[in-house]
Design a protein around this motif. Structure first.
Motif, PDB file in Angstrom:
ATOM      1  N   PRO A   1       0.855  -1.290   0.108  1.00 32.64           N
ATOM      2  CA  PRO A   1      -0.142  -0.054   0.008  1.00 32.64           C
ATOM      3  C   PRO A   1       0.715   1.298  -0.168  1.00 32.64           C
ATOM      4  O   PRO A   1       1.659   1.401   0.635  1.00 32.64           O
ATOM      5  CB  PRO A   1      -0.729  -0.276   1.337  1.00 32.64           C
ATOM      6  N   PRO A   2       0.423   2.267  -0.594  1.00 32.56           N
ATOM      7  CA  PRO A   2      -0.842   2.381  -1.484  1.00 32.56           C
ATOM      8  C   PRO A   2      -0.958   2.221  -2.907  1.00 32.56           C
ATOM      9  O   PRO A   2      -1.837   2.299  -3.477  1.00 32.56           O
ATOM     10  CB  PRO A   2      -0.943   3.775  -1.274  1.00 32.56           C
ATOM     11  N   TYR A   3       0.118   1.292  -3.244  1.00 32.85           N
ATOM     12  CA  TYR A   3       0.188   1.021  -4.629  1.00 32.85           C
ATOM     13  C   TYR A   3       0.038  -0.270  -5.170  1.00 32.85           C
ATOM     14  O   TYR A   3      -0.790  -0.593  -6.367  1.00 32.85           O
ATOM     15  CB  TYR A   3       1.809   1.267  -5.079  1.00 32.85           C
ATOM     16  N   ASN A   4       0.102  -1.391  -4.207  1.00 28.63           N
ATOM     17  CA  ASN A   4      -0.534  -2.679  -4.710  1.00 28.63           C
ATOM     18  C   ASN A   4      -0.699  -3.273  -3.000  1.00 28.63           C
ATOM     19  O   ASN A   4      -0.222  -2.813  -2.197  1.00 28.63           O
ATOM     20  CB  ASN A   4       0.555  -3.202  -5.453  1.00 28.63           C
ATOM     21  N   SER A   5      -1.383  -4.538  -3.132  1.00 29.50           N
ATOM     22  CA  SER A   5      -1.541  -5.279  -1.996  1.00 29.50           C
ATOM     23  C   SER A   5      -0.550  -6.386  -2.066  1.00 29.50           C
ATOM     24  O   SER A   5      -0.795  -7.507  -1.340  1.00 29.50           O
ATOM     25  CB  SER A   5      -2.937  -5.738  -2.141  1.00 29.50           C
TER      26      SER A   5
ATOM     27  N   SER B   1       4.158  -4.369   3.886  1.00 32.12           N
ATOM     28  CA  SER B   1       3.964  -3.036   4.708  1.00 32.12           C
ATOM     29  C   SER B   1       4.739  -3.176   6.174  1.00 32.12           C
ATOM     30  O   SER B   1       4.912  -4.399   6.567  1.00 32.12           O
ATOM     31  CB  SER B   1       2.492  -2.782   5.144  1.00 32.12           C
TER      32      SER B   1
ATOM     33  N   GLN C   1       0.558   1.652   7.358  1.00 32.74           N
ATOM     34  CA  GLN C   1       0.494   1.581   5.852  1.00 32.74           C
ATOM     35  C   GLN C   1      -0.698   1.126   5.144  1.00 32.74           C
ATOM     36  O   GLN C   1      -1.011   1.667   4.246  1.00 32.74           O
ATOM     37  CB  GLN C   1       1.814   0.781   5.403  1.00 32.74           C
ATOM     38  N   SER C   2      -1.257   0.155   5.643  1.00 34.83           N
ATOM     39  CA  SER C   2      -2.327  -0.560   5.143  1.00 34.83           C
ATOM     40  C   SER C   2      -3.740   0.006   5.444  1.00 34.83           C
ATOM     41  O   SER C   2      -4.924  -0.336   4.905  1.00 34.83           O
ATOM     42  CB  SER C   2      -2.324  -2.108   5.563  1.00 34.83           C
TER      43      SER C   2
ATOM     44  N   GLY D   1      -5.375   1.623   2.741  1.00 29.81           N
ATOM     45  CA  GLY D   1      -5.530   0.655   1.518  1.00 29.81           C
ATOM     46  C   GLY D   1      -4.706   1.136   0.196  1.00 29.81           C
ATOM     47  O   GLY D   1      -3.868   1.924   0.343  1.00 29.81           O
ATOM     48  N   VAL D   2      -5.147   0.452  -0.771  1.00 25.41           N
ATOM     49  CA  VAL D   2      -4.585   0.676  -2.201  1.00 25.41           C
ATOM     50  C   VAL D   2      -5.170   1.738  -2.721  1.00 25.41           C
ATOM     51  O   VAL D   2      -6.272   1.823  -3.437  1.00 25.41           O
ATOM     52  CB  VAL D   2      -4.345  -0.392  -2.999  1.00 25.41           C
ATOM     53  N   LYS D   3      -4.637   3.042  -2.606  1.00 29.08           N
ATOM     54  CA  LYS D   3      -5.173   4.441  -3.068  1.00 29.08           C
ATOM     55  C   LYS D   3      -4.617   4.648  -4.498  1.00 29.08           C
ATOM     56  O   LYS D   3      -5.200   5.432  -5.313  1.00 29.08           O
ATOM     57  CB  LYS D   3      -5.196   5.507  -2.222  1.00 29.08           C
TER      58      LYS D   3
END
Length: 316
Positions: free
Chosen positions: A92-96, A101, A110-111, A114-116
Motif C-alpha cells: 500500500p498505497p500502490y499494491n496489495s 507493509s 501503511q495498510s 488501503g491501495v489508493k
C-alpha cells in the motif's frame, strides 16, 4: 461629547500604552528605510544569488535515463514486467503485496488507507505505454496472450541472462525469452525519443502534474540511486535534509533523519514506522511543554533570555 471624553480617558489610562515614554529618542527617516529595504536589499539578494546559489541541475527524466544508461533501463524494464522491482512489491498505497507493509505487532499504518494509487508495474510502466503507439508492437500481443506463469518464466530467464551478460542486452546468450527482448527494446526506443515521459505523466488528462508513475519507474533503477549518491542525497548521507551538496538544508527534517543514522534504528526492517512514531511522541511532548511542571519552569530557572535582553533588564 461624553463618548469622546471616555475614549480619551481610556487612552490615557494606567496601562502600558498610556504611560509616557522616558527612554532615548532619535529621528526616524521612513523614506531612507524604504530605500534601503527595497532597493539595496534587492540588489544584494540578486548579487549573492548569482554568486552563491545552488547549481541549476536539469530535471531527471526517463529520456535522460534511457540515453545515458540504456542497459540499466532494459534491466529495470524486465524487472517491471516480471513484478520483481521495488515498486511492484512496495505494498500500500500502490499494491496489495503480501507482508510488504511495515508493522509493529498488530499496528499496520501503511495498510489503513488501503491501495489508493493502484500500480501494476508490467501494465502501467511497460505494456500500457507501448499500447499507445500508432503501430502496437506484435510482441505486446504475444505477451498479453501468454499465461502469467509463462510471462514469469520469460522474465526470469531474461533477467538471469542479463545478469550473466553484466546487464548488456547485446551480450545476452540466445534462449527462450519470448517477446521480452523485443518489448524492452521497443520501450527503450520510446523512452529515448521522450514520448514515454509524456505517456506515463499524462494520467488521462492534458494538464497533469502527477509524476507518480515516472518517479516510481525511475526509483527502481540503479541509475537514479547512483545519481542520488553522487549528489549526497541518500539516507545514510543525511539526504533527507540536503539540497545539493554536503550540508543540511531543511532543518525541520533533522529529527527524522537523525534516527536513520544511528543503531538500532538504521538496521530495523520497520524503521520508517518506528521513527515516525518516535518523532510523533517527541512532537507531542514539545507541544505540551507549557503544561509540564518543572520543564515549563526552565526559562525561569535558567534565565538565558536575560543575557540576550540584558540592556532591557539593566534599564528595568
Amino acid at each position: 461629547m461624553s463618548k469622546q471624553l471616555s475614549a480619551m480617558s481610556w487612552r490615557k489610562g494606567n496601562g502600558v500604552a498610556g504611560r509616557p515614554w522616558n527612554g532615548a529618542k532619535r529621528e526616524y527617516d521612513l523614506f531612507k528605510e524604504l530605500t534601503v529595504g527595497v532597493i539595496v536589499v534587492s540588489l544584494l539578494v540578486v548579487a549573492v544569488s548569482a554568486i552563491f546559489s545552488s547549481p541549476d541541475d536539469k530535471s531527471v527524466t526517463l529520456k535522460s535515463w534511457a540515453n545515458s544508461q540504456p542497459n540499466d533501463f532494459v534491466v529495470t524494464t524486465n524487472a517491471e514486467l516480471g513484478h520483481t522491482s521495488d515498486s511492484a512489491g512496495y505494498g500500500p498505497p500502490y499494491n496489495s503485496t503480501t507482508d510488504a507493509s511495515q508493522t509493529i505487532g498488530a499496528l499496520d499504518l501503511q495498510s489503513l488507507a488501503g491501495v489508493k494509487i493502484p500500480i501494476d508495474s508490467a501494465k502501467d510502466f511497460v505494456i500500457g505505454p507501448l499500447s499507445t503507439l500508432p503501430n502496437t508492437p506484435a510482441a505486446v500481443s504475444t505477451w498479453k496472450a501468454a499465461s502469467s506463469a509463462q510471462q514469469t518464466a520469460w522474465t526470469d530467464a531474461y533477467g538471469k541472462a542479463l545478469d550473466t551478460a553484466k546487464g548488456d542486452p547485446a551480450a545476452v546468450a540466445s534462449g527462450n525469452y519470448g517477446p521480452v527482448p523485443a518489448i524492452t527494446g521497443e520501450l527503450l526506443t520510446m523512452a529515448k525519443q521522450g514520448s514515454l515521459d509524456s505517456v506515463l505523466n499524462a494520467g488521462g488528462s492534458f494538464y497533469n502534474f502527477n509524476y507518480t508513475r515516472s518517479m516510481l519507474f525511475l526509483g527502481d533503477s540503479a541509475y537514479f540511486t547512483d545519481l542520488a549518491t553522487s549528489l549526497h542525497l541518500t539516507g545514510d548521507q543525511w539526504g533527507m535534509i540536503n539540497g545539493i551538496g554536503y550540508y543540511p538544508g531543511q532543518s525541520w527534517l533533522w529529527m527524522f533523519s537523525l534516527f536513520y543514522q544511528i543503531e538500532p534504528f538504521k538496521s530495523l526492517p520497520n524503521a520508517d514506522l518506528v521513527i515516525i512514531l518516535i518523532v510523533a511522541a517527541l512532537t507531542m511532548v514539545l507541544m505540551i511543554v507549557p503544561l509540564i511542571p518543572g520543564l515549563r519552569d526552565l526559562p525561569r530557572l535558567i534565565p538565558i533570555h536575560r543575557l540576550i535582553w540584558k540592556d532591557y533588564y539593566k534599564r528595568r
